[in-house]
Motif scaffolding. Structure first.
Motif, PDB file in Angstrom:
ATOM      1  N   HIS A 194      15.627   2.662   6.268  1.00 53.62           N
ATOM      2  CA  HIS A 194      15.350   1.535   5.364  1.00 53.62           C
ATOM      3  C   HIS A 194      14.091   0.781   5.767  1.00 53.62           C
ATOM      4  CE1 HIS A 194      19.774   1.798   4.385  1.00 53.62           C
ATOM      5  NE2 HIS A 194      19.155   1.940   3.227  1.00 53.62           N
ATOM      6  N   PHE A 195      13.354   0.368   4.757  1.00 51.89           N
ATOM      7  CA  PHE A 195      12.177  -0.497   4.937  1.00 51.89           C
ATOM      8  C   PHE A 195      12.661  -1.915   4.661  1.00 51.89           C
ATOM      9  CE2 PHE A 195       8.292  -2.609   4.051  1.00 51.89           C
ATOM     10  CZ  PHE A 195       7.227  -1.816   4.473  1.00 51.89           C
ATOM     11  N   GLN A 196      12.598  -2.784   5.680  1.00 50.36           N
ATOM     12  CA  GLN A 196      13.195  -4.117   5.538  1.00 50.36           C
ATOM     13  C   GLN A 196      12.173  -5.228   5.336  1.00 50.36           C
ATOM     14  OE1 GLN A 196      16.024  -3.508   4.919  1.00 50.36           O
ATOM     15  NE2 GLN A 196      17.481  -3.512   6.601  1.00 50.36           N
ATOM     16  N   TYR A 197      10.990  -5.034   5.944  1.00 46.27           N
ATOM     17  CA  TYR A 197      10.068  -6.179   5.941  1.00 46.27           C
ATOM     18  C   TYR A 197       8.682  -5.713   6.376  1.00 46.27           C
ATOM     19  CZ  TYR A 197       7.801 -10.349   7.944  1.00 46.27           C
ATOM     20  OH  TYR A 197       6.914 -11.336   8.262  1.00 46.27           O
ATOM     21  N   GLN A 250      15.223  -1.290   1.164  1.00 42.58           N
ATOM     22  CA  GLN A 250      14.645  -0.232   0.322  1.00 42.58           C
ATOM     23  C   GLN A 250      14.461   1.030   1.164  1.00 42.58           C
ATOM     24  OE1 GLN A 250      13.599  -0.500  -3.024  1.00 42.58           O
ATOM     25  NE2 GLN A 250      14.701  -2.419  -2.988  1.00 42.58           N
ATOM     26  N   LEU A 251      14.575   2.203   0.519  1.00 45.95           N
ATOM     27  CA  LEU A 251      14.352   3.438   1.264  1.00 45.95           C
ATOM     28  C   LEU A 251      12.890   3.491   1.724  1.00 45.95           C
ATOM     29  CD1 LEU A 251      16.251   6.061  -0.937  1.00 45.95           C
ATOM     30  CD2 LEU A 251      17.016   4.978   1.188  1.00 45.95           C
ATOM     31  N   ALA A 252      12.701   3.933   2.964  1.00 48.11           N
ATOM     32  CA  ALA A 252      11.331   3.978   3.493  1.00 48.11           C
ATOM     33  C   ALA A 252      10.530   5.103   2.844  1.00 48.11           C
ATOM     34  CB  ALA A 252      11.357   4.162   5.004  1.00 48.11           C
ATOM     35  N   TYR A 253      11.181   6.182   2.455  1.00 46.26           N
ATOM     36  CA  TYR A 253      10.465   7.304   1.828  1.00 46.26           C
ATOM     37  C   TYR A 253      11.429   7.980   0.854  1.00 46.26           C
ATOM     38  CZ  TYR A 253       6.901  10.993   1.616  1.00 46.26           C
ATOM     39  OH  TYR A 253       5.907  11.856   1.207  1.00 46.26           O
TER      40      TYR A 253
END
Ligand code: DGJ
Length: 725
Positions: free
Chosen positions: A45-48, A68-71
């Protein structure tokens, strides 16, 4: 007893399965942080991404984690826009990417973190990589895609990165233009839907849209305040920057190679490396983002990024193709007497059987035209030496004319198709060589290698490219890999330049793309500077250079003083104005000095001496844009550079439009040390210096109140040096 142990172990295993803990990964540069979260066997996950934080709890406790999914991969999560999309050889179109482990490595200035993501069903892997710099606020991110399936897997979408943004209003700043008017600044609010910035030229990727953007978060773009995200792609070929904004104003950027007509058949165990996307973030507005990119470029991207550039005379607009030994000798003597340090002989010096009399012949035949230069390049290098200046030369190595010995010998070295008539470029006879072919790569490396071996006195090469990729087809690549051409062309380009850089580390290379077609970090990673535009009309250059400075530093931005009237626009401007504009970048001259009056020569000599005084601050300092030329209500443009220790600065102001009884704005400075006092000294005074000459003012006053300038004439301009007292 055995039973008890087994039960105990089983219990332990089950317990550990349920207690695999989520981990937070904080990637920090001096002033920014990027936070990722993962659990083994779960998505990354992409958090910030934003200002530096010391603990992930700041993000979680404020409820602002993005989750959000990182990729994102296509196939299961189909409703959302995916980053990567592939088709396995069994026809299955899905991919699931789950976190396996993190691998870290390090060098002197950065750490690289590789997040290994694996598909639980197919032996398919994507490594999401981040290079985190310790001295600049830039993170480079890219992916490595590979598999161990039995047969090739087709890659359809393969961006380098996918960056989600916090919800809210976003404003996009990007550069768009055309030949002779590149890097024009465009700004717009991002509304729900998709915005794509892309390039399909094939060879040069920056003449129309530049592979860079900024997103101002939550407020309209502003120079020195507000949160701004910046990104630029390190790829010289076709690219796509796609921003998808949903109903809730959540935007996501997908950035990478343009996948259009470039679907890639990935062999088992072959690693598909996507080009890095350099990202940055600043709360000091767009200017903060620019300064971050400039510092990163000087320290880590450009060759000799912290070495001052020579003041040069380029022969192009002075004599075009009409090169002769005498003319070159005279030009060298002239630039030397003005205080210049380098002479660059541009197009027109080569060809034997098909001499370069016009742009229709000669490309490919990199031997000296003995009719024009009977004593050869060695004599020119000698003349340069005698004048105590360096010598540089122009080549266009990726191209060939149909009127050339090279084409007669190797007709299949060009990009083209077996069964169609060739579409020619510049001069009606130009073609692009097929850089996917290793023999062509060797040939191109050989052009530079031969020149440098024969004439070791060459200090500078201008590497031009004046044609797009027409006739899409490779005689070298197999039938089933024709779609690889664009990618292989640029891999070939990179290989050639890597070889050149390894063998000739001191050589200064200028990237020219028929004007500003190669103002992009893909090319610039191997080069020292770029030719900003074929338009050297000082007035129009203010706009071009302003846009360019959003992502590219002054040290790399070639800015030349042209003749008047300008050959392209016909505009007549004072010599001072032309010098003052060129001085805000890597200054050079591009005219025939022989045609200048005594007064003009004397002024030029003083201007060159003046530039030498401010050169370290312009080329190595921090840039602050003050009044935008795009703000047409002001009729002025102004910018400045400040040295890192804030002991020195240079201020520039230009008048863009002249009218009677015109309102002149107060020029407020930026980036100075409020507590310091600065003495003001005009560089390039015309007749009498401006009223504030020699005065001392505090940094605080200059930034809060500014200065009043009587820029009352048409094309008035001023350059002021500020020195700490
Ligand atoms: C295009 C470049 O942008 C010019 O500066 C000049 O080098 C010409 N090519 C030469 O053909």
């Amino acid at each position: 007893m055995r039973q008890t142990i087994i039960t105990f172990l089983l219990f332990f295993c089950i317990l550990s399965v349920f207690t695999v803990k989520a981990e937070d990964f904080l990637l920090s540069t001096p002033n920014t942080s990027l936070l990722l979260e993962a659990t083994k066997g779960k998505p990354l996950h992409f958090q910030y991404y934003g200002s530096r934080i010391e603990s992930p709890s700041e993000v979680y406790n404020s409820g602002t984690a993005l989750w959000q999914l990182a990729y994102p991969a296509f196939g299961i999560e189909t409703p959302q826009e995916a980053a990567v999309r592939v088709t396995h050889n069994d026809g299955n179109m899905s991919l699931v990417l789950l976190f396996d482990k993190l691998e870290k490595s390090k060098d002197a200035a950065s750490e690289t973190w590789k997040f290994i993501l694996k598909d639980p069903v197919y032996p398919f892997q994507v490594n999401v990589c981040y290079k985190i710099y310790s001295d600049v606020d830039v993170i480079e991110t890219w992916t490595e895609i590979f598999h161990r399936e039995k047969k090739p897997v087709m890659l359809y979408h393969f961006p380098s990165a996918s960056i989600p943004f916090r919800p809210g209003k976003q404003y996009l700043s990007h550069l768009h233009g055309a030949w002779a008017n590149e890097t024009q600044l465009y700004e717009e609010e991002l509304l729900p839907g998709v915005k794509i910035i892309k390039n399909t030229d094939g060879v040069r990727n920056a003449q129309t849209d530049n592979p860079s953007l900024m997103l101002s978060v939550g407020q309209e773009p502003s120079e020195n305040t507000g949160a701004v995200f910046g990104a630029t792609l390190i790829w010289s070929g076709n690219y796509e920057l796609k921003i998808d904004t949903d109903y809730y104003r959540r935007s996501r950027l997908f950035a990478g190679i343009n996948p259009d007509a470039s679907q890639y058949s990935l062999m088992p165990s072959e690693i598909f490396l996507t080009p890095p996307l350099a990202i940055t973030y600043s709360v000091e507005g767009k200017g903060g983002v620019s300064r971050n990119f400039h510092r990163w470029a000087r320290n880590h991207q450009l060759n000799h990024g912290t070495q001052l550039r020579d003041i040069l005379l380029n022969s192009w607009e002075g004599v075009y193709l009409n090169i002769t030994q005498d003319i070159m000798n005279r030009m060298m003597a002239d630039i030397a007497s003005l205080g210049g340090e380098l002479f660059v002989m541009d197009d027109g010096w080569f060809g034997d059987k098909h001499a370069r009399k016009t742009t229709a012949s000669g490309l490919g035949d990199w031997m000296v035209d003995k009719k024009k230069l009977p004593q050869g390049i060695e004599a020119l290098v000698e003349t340069a030496k005698k004048n105590d200046i360096k010598f540089g030369i122009w080549i266009e190595p990726e191209m060939v004319n149909s009127n050339s010995e090279l084409f007669e010998k190797h007709p299949k070295w060009v990009i083209g198709q077996e069964n169609r008539t060739q579409r020619y470029g510049r001069g009606g006879h130009q073609m692009v060589l097929d850089l996917s072919n290793p023999e062509v790569q060797d040939f191109i490396f050989g052009i530079v290698d031969n020149l440098m071996t024969k004439y070791p006195g060459i200090a500078y090469i201008k590497w031009d490219s004046n044609m797009s990729m027409y006739n899409y087809g490779s005689y070298y690549l197999p039938k089933d890999k024709q779609a690889h051409l664009e990618i292989e062309y640029h891999r070939g380009f990179n290989k050639i330049l890597e070889r050149i850089r390894t063998k000739y580390p001191d050589l200064i290379l200028q990237a020219c793309g028929g004007g500003g077609g190669r103002v992009s970090y893909g090319t610039m990673q191997y080069m020292d500077e770029f030719w900003t535009s074929d338009n050297i009309d000082a007035w129009q250059r203010i706009f071009i250079q302003w846009g360019c400075s959003h992502f590219y530093p002054a040290i790399a931005m070639a800015a030349h003083v042209s003749a008047t009237k300008n050959h392209g626009t016909g505009r007549v401007t004072p010599l001072k104005f032309r010098f003052d504009v060129a001085m805000s970048g890597r200054m050079g001259i591009e005219l025939q000095p022989k045609e200048m009056s005594e007064n003009e020569l004397a002024f030029s000599k003083k201007a060159i001496a003046g530039y030498k005084k401010i050169r370290p601050v312009v080329q190595l300092g921090d840039q602050y844009r003050l009044i935008s030329p795009y703000d047409r209500q002001q009729d002025f443009a102004s910018l400045m550079y400040v040295s890192e220790n804030k002991k020195e600065a240079v201020f520039f102001a230009y008048k863009l439009q002249h009218s009677r009884n015109q309102m002149i704005p107060r020029f407020r400075m930026a980036g100075l040390d409020a507590s310091k006092k600065y003495r003001l000294e005009e560089i390039n005074p015309e007749d009498k210096p401006f009223g504030l000459q020699g005065k001392t003012v505090t940094g605080k006053y200059l930034m809060e109140e500014g200065v009043d300038l009587s820029l009352t004439k048409e094309y008035a301009s001023i350059v002021v040096r500020l020195i700490e007292q």
